[in-house]
Design an enzyme around this catalytic site. Structure first.
Site, PDB file in Angstrom:
ATOM      1  N   GLY A  34      24.472  28.862  73.309  1.00 30.98           N
ATOM      2  CA  GLY A  34      24.651  29.025  74.753  1.00 30.98           C
ATOM      3  C   GLY A  34      23.696  28.178  75.569  1.00 30.98           C
ATOM      4  O   GLY A  34      23.098  27.239  75.064  1.00 30.98           O
ATOM      5  N   LEU A  36      24.626  26.156  77.887  1.00 30.42           N
ATOM      6  CA  LEU A  36      25.318  24.910  77.522  1.00 30.42           C
ATOM      7  C   LEU A  36      25.038  23.759  78.484  1.00 30.42           C
ATOM      8  O   LEU A  36      24.896  23.947  79.690  1.00 30.42           O
ATOM      9  CB  LEU A  36      26.823  25.168  77.454  1.00 30.42           C
ATOM     10  CG  LEU A  36      27.242  26.255  76.456  1.00 30.42           C
ATOM     11  CD1 LEU A  36      28.758  26.412  76.452  1.00 30.42           C
ATOM     12  CD2 LEU A  36      26.746  25.961  75.049  1.00 30.42           C
ATOM     13  N   HIS A  37      24.974  22.567  77.907  1.00 26.86           N
ATOM     14  CA  HIS A  37      24.767  21.333  78.684  1.00 26.86           C
ATOM     15  C   HIS A  37      25.752  20.284  78.159  1.00 26.86           C
ATOM     16  O   HIS A  37      26.587  20.575  77.284  1.00 26.86           O
ATOM     17  CB  HIS A  37      23.315  20.880  78.572  1.00 26.86           C
ATOM     18  CG  HIS A  37      22.812  20.815  77.159  1.00 26.86           C
ATOM     19  ND1 HIS A  37      23.298  19.921  76.231  1.00 26.86           N
ATOM     20  CD2 HIS A  37      21.888  21.574  76.501  1.00 26.86           C
ATOM     21  CE1 HIS A  37      22.679  20.103  75.080  1.00 26.86           C
ATOM     22  NE2 HIS A  37      21.832  21.107  75.206  1.00 26.86           N
ATOM     23  N   GLY A  39      25.426  17.911  76.186  1.00 26.68           N
ATOM     24  CA  GLY A  39      25.364  17.660  74.738  1.00 26.68           C
ATOM     25  C   GLY A  39      26.339  18.565  74.002  1.00 26.68           C
ATOM     26  O   GLY A  39      27.145  18.103  73.172  1.00 26.68           O
ATOM     27  N   HIS A  40      26.294  19.856  74.339  1.00 25.94           N
ATOM     28  CA  HIS A  40      27.235  20.798  73.715  1.00 25.94           C
ATOM     29  C   HIS A  40      28.684  20.391  74.032  1.00 25.94           C
ATOM     30  O   HIS A  40      29.556  20.414  73.163  1.00 25.94           O
ATOM     31  CB  HIS A  40      27.020  22.218  74.248  1.00 25.94           C
ATOM     32  CG  HIS A  40      25.680  22.812  73.946  1.00 25.94           C
ATOM     33  ND1 HIS A  40      24.732  23.044  74.907  1.00 25.94           N
ATOM     34  CD2 HIS A  40      25.138  23.241  72.781  1.00 25.94           C
ATOM     35  CE1 HIS A  40      23.664  23.602  74.363  1.00 25.94           C
ATOM     36  NE2 HIS A  40      23.876  23.729  73.077  1.00 25.94           N
ATOM     37  N   SER A 189      18.748  23.076  75.686  1.00 29.23           N
ATOM     38  CA  SER A 189      18.691  24.315  76.464  1.00 29.23           C
ATOM     39  C   SER A 189      17.250  24.616  76.850  1.00 29.23           C
ATOM     40  O   SER A 189      16.982  25.218  77.889  1.00 29.23           O
ATOM     41  CB  SER A 189      19.256  25.466  75.641  1.00 29.23           C
ATOM     42  OG  SER A 189      20.519  25.105  75.137  1.00 29.23           O
ATOM     43  N   ARG A 190      16.319  24.198  76.002  1.00 28.58           N
ATOM     44  CA  ARG A 190      14.902  24.512  76.258  1.00 28.58           C
ATOM     45  C   ARG A 190      14.302  23.672  77.385  1.00 28.58           C
ATOM     46  O   ARG A 190      13.223  23.998  77.873  1.00 28.58           O
ATOM     47  CB  ARG A 190      14.079  24.314  74.980  1.00 28.58           C
ATOM     48  CG  ARG A 190      14.379  25.352  73.910  1.00 28.58           C
ATOM     49  CD  ARG A 190      13.409  25.233  72.749  1.00 28.58           C
ATOM     50  NE  ARG A 190      13.465  26.369  71.858  1.00 28.58           N
ATOM     51  CZ  ARG A 190      14.282  26.484  70.823  1.00 28.58           C
ATOM     52  NH1 ARG A 190      15.131  25.513  70.549  1.00 28.58           N
ATOM     53  NH2 ARG A 190      14.259  27.567  70.062  1.00 28.58           N
TER      54      ARG A 190
HETATM   55  P1  AMP Z   1      22.147  24.934  70.100  1.00 27.68           P
HETATM   56  O1  AMP Z   1      22.893  25.648  71.173  1.00 27.68           O
HETATM   57  O2  AMP Z   1      20.838  24.378  70.545  1.00 27.68           O
HETATM   58  O3  AMP Z   1      22.077  25.712  68.821  1.00 27.68           O
HETATM   59  O4  AMP Z   1      23.019  23.655  69.772  1.00 27.68           O
HETATM   60  C1  AMP Z   1      24.359  23.762  69.392  1.00 27.68           C
HETATM   61  C2  AMP Z   1      24.829  22.415  68.916  1.00 27.68           C
HETATM   62  O5  AMP Z   1      24.676  21.463  69.972  1.00 27.68           O
HETATM   63  C3  AMP Z   1      24.001  21.888  67.724  1.00 27.68           C
HETATM   64  O6  AMP Z   1      24.883  21.289  66.791  1.00 27.68           O
HETATM   65  C4  AMP Z   1      23.098  20.884  68.381  1.00 27.68           C
HETATM   66  O7  AMP Z   1      22.699  19.845  67.497  1.00 27.68           O
HETATM   67  C5  AMP Z   1      23.990  20.331  69.472  1.00 27.68           C
HETATM   68  N1  AMP Z   1      23.203  19.695  70.528  1.00 27.68           N
HETATM   69  C6  AMP Z   1      22.124  20.216  71.169  1.00 27.68           C
HETATM   70  N2  AMP Z   1      21.628  19.320  72.041  1.00 27.68           N
HETATM   71  C7  AMP Z   1      22.400  18.214  71.953  1.00 27.68           C
HETATM   72  C8  AMP Z   1      22.385  16.943  72.595  1.00 27.68           C
HETATM   73  N3  AMP Z   1      21.472  16.636  73.522  1.00 27.68           N
HETATM   74  N4  AMP Z   1      23.344  16.041  72.259  1.00 27.68           N
HETATM   75  C9  AMP Z   1      24.274  16.351  71.320  1.00 27.68           C
HETATM   76  N5  AMP Z   1      24.342  17.534  70.673  1.00 27.68           N
HETATM   77  C10 AMP Z   1      23.424  18.453  70.987  1.00 27.68           C
END
Ligand code: AMP
Length: 287
Positions: A34, A36-37, A39-40, A189-190
């Site tokens: 969650g 979400l940005h 990247g997600h 997210s951080r």
């Molecule tokens: P998280 O919500 O942080 O567990 O991330 C979920 C998915 O999004 C994971 O596969 C991450 O590697 C991917 N992710 C997080 N940040 C980015 C980003 N800046 N660009 C591409 N994928 C990302």
């Protein structure tokens, strides 16, 4: 606008997936925590390009947090997340409770050995067991044809790929490239936990990794020389504190001393209490 369903139980997801499969559809899966940005969302569009139906899970997995305070400070933006996923064209969001994933009596942990000994694995004991276990459970619930992970979490990607191969889970793992802010900071997210000063200075992480790419392009192959230059660059930000910086083989995560093949340069940096990770693949020129 696509059909968009929010489901909270494994049973509901299972039924939907059976229905889609009967209709001959291929299913893509994007696991997230969650907040979400872009990247997600880039992973969602990658999945949409490869499959007929895309399921996104939002689950802040307690098993992968080694420090309670880190779990507590993890940002949550659920309503916004759902709107973003609807707009992005996802078909289903799976929003399970912790009990849904880990029912009473749950006693299994998946441990991928070796490649979890370095980088984040060294500093976050149990973290990748939590990641591997939740992915195994989620894959079993969703039964996707493909699952998409971001290269930002490069060690996580390697761990999931190894687990999928070793346990023959029959899921194709695809990778999405790192999406960055205009100043180069990898979206995370951080990032929302950074204060304005920390946020400005955090651009040194990408600056340092870019410096490494430049050195490699100039012919430098020695890991220590590359890492020293990156440390110096990141050290220009007074608020940055490097937790680790390492050049490793992108599959085994073992440290390399000389860059004779593509290597993963990975870093974790604290700004205050916020821990940021980033990486770059360094490719030695073969000419
Ligand atoms: P998280 O919500 O942080 O567990 O991330 C979920 C998915 O999004 C994971 O596969 C991450 O590697 C991917 N992710 C997080 N940040 C980015 C980003 N800046 N660009 C591409 N994928 C990302």
């Amino acid at each position: 606008m696509t059909d968009f369903t929010v489901l909270r139980t494994a049973e509901q997801v299972g039924k939907l997936v059976v229905k889609w499969r009967k209709a001959g559809m291929r299913i893509g899966f994007v696991p997230t925590m969650g907040a979400l940005h872009k990247g997600h969302l880039s992973l969602v569009s990658l999945a949409l390009g490869e499959t007929d139906r895309v399921i996104v899970s939002i689950f802040v997995n307690p098993a992968q947090f080694d420090r309670g305070d880190d779990l507590e400070s993890y940002p949550g933006t659920c309503d916004e997340d759902l709107m973003k996923l609807d707009d992005a064209g996802a078909h289903c969001v799976f929003l399970p409770s912790a009990d849904e994933i880990y029912p009473e009596g749950f006693s299994t942990s998946v441990h991928v050995s070796g490649l979890t000994d370095t980088l984040c694995g060294k500093y976050r004991p149990g973290h990748f067991d939590g990641v591997a276990t939740v992915c195994a459970v989620l894959f079993d619930i969703v039964r996707p044809d493909i699952a998409v992970f971001g290269r930002k979490d490069a060690q996580q990607l390697a761990v999931v790929r190894r687990m999928v191969d070793d346990l023959r889970l029959g899921v194709e793992v695809l990778v999405g490239e790192i999406v960055r802010e205009p100043d180069g900071l990898a979206m995370s997210s951080r990032n929302s936990n950074l204060n304005p000063e920390e946020r400005v200075q955090s651009a040194v992480i990408h600056g340092g990794l870019s410096k490494a790419s430049e050195l490699v392009a100039e012919g430098v192959r020695d890991a220590d020389r590359i890492c020293d230059a990156v440390r110096e660059f990141i050290g220009m930000a007074p608020l940055a504190s490097i937790q680790y910086l390492g050049l490793v083989d992108p599959e085994t995560m073992m440290h390399v001393e000389k860059l004779n093949a593509p290597g993963l340069l990975a870093v974790a940096v604290y700004f205050g209490n916020t821990r940021l990770i980033d990486n770059v693949i360094l490719k030695p020129d073969r000419s």
